[in-house]
Enzyme design. Structure first.
Site, mmCIF file in Angstrom:
data_model
loop_
_atom_site.group_PDB
_atom_site.id
_atom_site.type_symbol
_atom_site.label_atom_id
_atom_site.label_comp_id
_atom_site.label_asym_id
_atom_site.label_seq_id
_atom_site.Cartn_x
_atom_site.Cartn_y
_atom_site.Cartn_z
ATOM 1 N N LYS A 125 0.855 -1.190 0.000
ATOM 2 C CA LYS A 125 0.000 0.000 0.000
ATOM 3 C C LYS A 125 0.890 1.238 0.000
ATOM 4 O O LYS A 125 1.479 1.582 1.022
ATOM 5 C CB LYS A 125 -0.902 0.031 1.232
ATOM 6 C CG LYS A 125 -1.974 1.129 1.091
ATOM 7 C CD LYS A 125 -2.398 1.749 2.401
ATOM 8 C CE LYS A 125 -1.470 2.797 2.905
ATOM 9 N NZ LYS A 125 -1.427 4.038 2.122
ATOM 10 N N GLY A 150 7.386 5.066 7.786
ATOM 11 C CA GLY A 150 6.551 6.253 7.984
ATOM 12 C C GLY A 150 6.780 6.817 9.368
ATOM 13 O O GLY A 150 7.853 6.636 9.968
ATOM 14 N N GLU A 154 10.512 1.283 9.911
ATOM 15 C CA GLU A 154 11.464 2.372 9.651
ATOM 16 C C GLU A 154 10.721 3.655 9.971
ATOM 17 O O GLU A 154 9.886 4.106 9.185
ATOM 18 C CB GLU A 154 11.886 2.388 8.183
ATOM 19 C CG GLU A 154 12.596 1.141 7.718
ATOM 20 C CD GLU A 154 14.004 1.015 8.253
ATOM 21 O OE1 GLU A 154 14.472 1.939 8.961
ATOM 22 O OE2 GLU A 154 14.630 -0.016 7.980
ATOM 23 N N CYS A 194 13.938 10.906 6.369
ATOM 24 C CA CYS A 194 14.013 10.558 7.797
ATOM 25 C C CYS A 194 15.456 10.540 8.278
ATOM 26 O O CYS A 194 15.700 10.496 9.479
ATOM 27 C CB CYS A 194 13.316 9.242 8.070
ATOM 28 S SG CYS A 194 13.856 7.950 6.975
ATOM 29 N N GLU A 203 11.178 16.330 13.953
ATOM 30 C CA GLU A 203 11.720 16.339 12.586
ATOM 31 C C GLU A 203 11.147 17.521 11.812
ATOM 32 O O GLU A 203 9.924 17.645 11.720
ATOM 33 C CB GLU A 203 11.246 15.076 11.867
ATOM 34 C CG GLU A 203 12.201 13.945 11.866
ATOM 35 C CD GLU A 203 11.670 12.780 11.037
ATOM 36 O OE1 GLU A 203 10.510 12.381 11.216
ATOM 37 O OE2 GLU A 203 12.441 12.254 10.227
HETATM 38 P P1 ADP Z 1 4.143 10.774 6.995
HETATM 39 O O1 ADP Z 1 3.941 11.597 8.232
HETATM 40 O O2 ADP Z 1 5.541 10.679 6.543
HETATM 41 O O3 ADP Z 1 3.175 11.041 5.892
HETATM 42 P P2 ADP Z 1 2.635 8.483 7.795
HETATM 43 O O4 ADP Z 1 3.075 7.570 8.865
HETATM 44 O O5 ADP Z 1 1.421 9.301 8.018
HETATM 45 O O6 ADP Z 1 3.920 9.327 7.472
HETATM 46 O O7 ADP Z 1 2.429 7.699 6.435
HETATM 47 C C1 ADP Z 1 3.254 6.668 5.980
HETATM 48 C C2 ADP Z 1 2.390 5.598 5.368
HETATM 49 O O8 ADP Z 1 1.489 5.134 6.370
HETATM 50 C C3 ADP Z 1 1.529 6.056 4.201
HETATM 51 O O9 ADP Z 1 1.413 5.000 3.252
HETATM 52 C C4 ADP Z 1 0.194 6.294 4.863
HETATM 53 O O10 ADP Z 1 -0.885 6.164 3.968
HETATM 54 C C5 ADP Z 1 0.174 5.174 5.863
HETATM 55 N N1 ADP Z 1 -0.765 5.359 6.969
HETATM 56 C C6 ADP Z 1 -1.143 6.500 7.571
HETATM 57 N N2 ADP Z 1 -2.059 6.243 8.529
HETATM 58 C C7 ADP Z 1 -2.251 4.908 8.547
HETATM 59 C C8 ADP Z 1 -3.069 4.009 9.297
HETATM 60 N N3 ADP Z 1 -3.877 4.442 10.264
HETATM 61 N N4 ADP Z 1 -3.004 2.693 9.009
HETATM 62 C C9 ADP Z 1 -2.177 2.242 8.057
HETATM 63 N N5 ADP Z 1 -1.395 3.023 7.307
HETATM 64 C C10 ADP Z 1 -1.417 4.328 7.552
#
Ligand code: ADP
Length: 493
Positions: free
Chosen positions: A190, A243, A265, A299, A396
């Protein structure tokens, strides 16, 4: 095609129009989904580039089933055959490098030269695991008693899930998918809803490379229901996530009931420490790469630049000259060094960090050029005299803001650098071998760059400690993350 020609070609036009894919791949079938579509915007023009499916929990379950159905045959293939499929995929990535780079610029905004660099970096993971897949060895352990044979074999963990971010839309995917597939796992990926197009093009190339149906599945849509389904599934045996720490912790909790393997990560808050004896030119180059690569949206970006008193004035002057020369703008413009930030929240964060530091006595010593009043562009900025407790030392920044903080002693530099719950990358500049050894041991981090800001490579283990995550990606260790060890004890021999 040269950069000069790029300037005259229609912005973002692909050589192969069918690499702009707006469907997801589940079990070898392309699906448009049934619900409202997710809009992908171009962070520079703010135009809608494309719309991709908004798949839901039921679609996610189908993708997991497809990966589950494909797993036994893929796992049973000789490693060499899996590597051959990955090799064909690698060849296609290289052949379509320009289009992949253009897609990255279109949806992420980064400068085209950096996008090309990302495709090379991403391809490096595929290349490494094409080779590493066949070199994954077991063990024969000398038996402690007579008549026994003790073996250790490596087995693929099973169906895996990959959730990837927007800052390196291709590389963060290949560094999960290539080792997973080389190990014999199948995967449901995803990508970030902000940058799904690169992942969909990558899937298209995988299909062209002849990957069996269901081995690689890619789904787009609302992150929470997709994430919940992936985490709750008993079929999914490993989740690899890149993320934020906040979401990583949520996902880890959601994976607990099914005791999944986890690769996380997460966020960083990298310090760069410049000591008095550093080579000035190397230190400035290190700071430029560690801070401004990918516009600071990484990151492992140097978030805090600690500079010892004896070199501080010279370092500030030399770095300022380089920052002044940076140019923020359209990623497709060959003169652009830094593209727009990913979204308005990213701009607000950088601005808040700058304003907080200025409010506490910091001063702007250099600013690069930028178009005026662009909603997503922040001019590259360098601050000096930043206090050690400024907001940007704790969070960050994820943007083109270089913050220079002073220190006097080595002891002080280590305690400042380690004063964070994160521990991903760290950097130091010095020519003193004893000091380098002492500081690199003292830093609480997964990675240390010495006299370089460019540490990421497919052949070395990338990952963090503390709130920065679990597990490693890249290198032989990155393959082990997708393997279970099976101990076989044969008696009566
Ligand atoms: P950033 O702050 O760098 O955007 P996120 O952690 O929000 O980092 O996003 C990284 C990935 O995690 C993306 O693919 C995002 O769609 C996904 N993501 C965000 N929220 C959720 C969630 N509740 N469950 C699963 N994946 C998520």
């Amino acid at each position: 095609m040269t950069d000069a020609n790029m300037a005259t070609r229609p912005r973002g036009k692909l050589d192969e129009a069918d690499l702009l894919v707006t469907q997801c791949l589940i079990g070898g079938a392309w699906t448009a989904g049934e619900r409202a579509r997710i809009r992908v915007d171009d962070p520079f023009t703010l135009d809608i580039v494309a719309e991709v499916p908004d798949l839901d929990a039921a679609d996610t379950a189908r993708a997991i089933d497809a990966a589950g159905a494909a797993f036994p045959a893929w796992a049973a293939r000789p490693a060499r055959e899996r590597s051959q499929a990955l090799r064909r995929w690698l060849d296609l990535i290289i052949r379509h490098k320009e289009d992949l780079a253009r897609l990255i610029v279109l949806e992420n905004g980064k400068a085209l030269a950096e996008a090309r660099g990302e495709v090379d970096y991403a391809a490096g993971f595929v290349e490494f695991y094409v080779e590493q897949g066949s070199r994954s060895l077991g063990e024969i352990i000398p038996a402690p008693v007579e008549g026994r044979r003790l073996l250790v074999e490596r087995e693929p963990v099973g169906v895996c899930a990959a959730i990837t971010p927007w800052n390196f839309p291709l590389a963060m995917l290949t560094r999960k998918v290539a080792p997973a597939l080389a190990a014999g796992c199948t995967i449901v990926a995803k990508p970030s809803e902000l940058t799904p197009l690169t992942a969909l093009a990558y899937a298209k190339l995988g299909e062209e490379a002849g990957l069996p149906a269901g081995v690689f599945n890619v789904i787009t849509g609302d992150a929470a229901p997709i994430g919940d389904t992936l985490c709750a599934s008993a079929t999914v045996r490993k989740l690899s996530f890149t993320g934020s720490t906040r979401i990583g912790a949520l996902l880890a909790a959601a994976c607990a009931p099914t005791i999944k393997r986890l690769g996380l990560e997460l966020g960083g808050n990298a310090p760069l420490i410049v000591y008095d004896d550093a080579d000035l030119e190397k230190a400035v180059d290190t700071a430029m790469v560690a801070k401004f690569r990918n516009g600071g949206q990484s990151c492992i970006a140097a978030n805090r630049i600690y500079v010892q008193s004896g070199i501080r004035d010279r370092f500030v002057a030399a770095l300022a000259a380089k920052v002044q020369a940076l140019r923020a703008g359209d990623g497709f413009d060959p003169d652009t060094s830094i593209g727009p930030l990913i979204n308005p929240a990213a701009v607000a964060k950088v601005t808040a960090h700058r304003d907080d530091a200025l409010g506490q006595g910091a001063r702007v010593v250099a600013q690069g050029s930028a178009p005026e009043d662009h909603a997503r562009i922040v001019a590259p900025t360098m601050l000096a005299d930043v206090p050690t407790d400024a907001l940007l030392t704790r969070e960050e920044t994820f943007g083109p803001l270089a913050a220079i903080i002073g220190f006097d002693t080595v002891e002080q530099s280590l305690s400042l650098a380690n004063d964070t719950p994160f521990g991903l990358a760290t950097y130091l500049c010095s020519e003193d071998l004893a000091l380098i050894a002492r500081v690199s041991r003292g830093l609480e981090a997964g990675m240390v760059g010495i006299n370089t800001g460019l540490i990421s490579t497919a052949v070395a283990p990338f990952g963090g400690v503390k709130l920065s995550g679990l597990g490693r990606e890249g290198s032989a260790h990155g393959l082990s993350e997708y393997q279970n060890l099976k101990y076989i004890c044969q008696a009566g021999l």
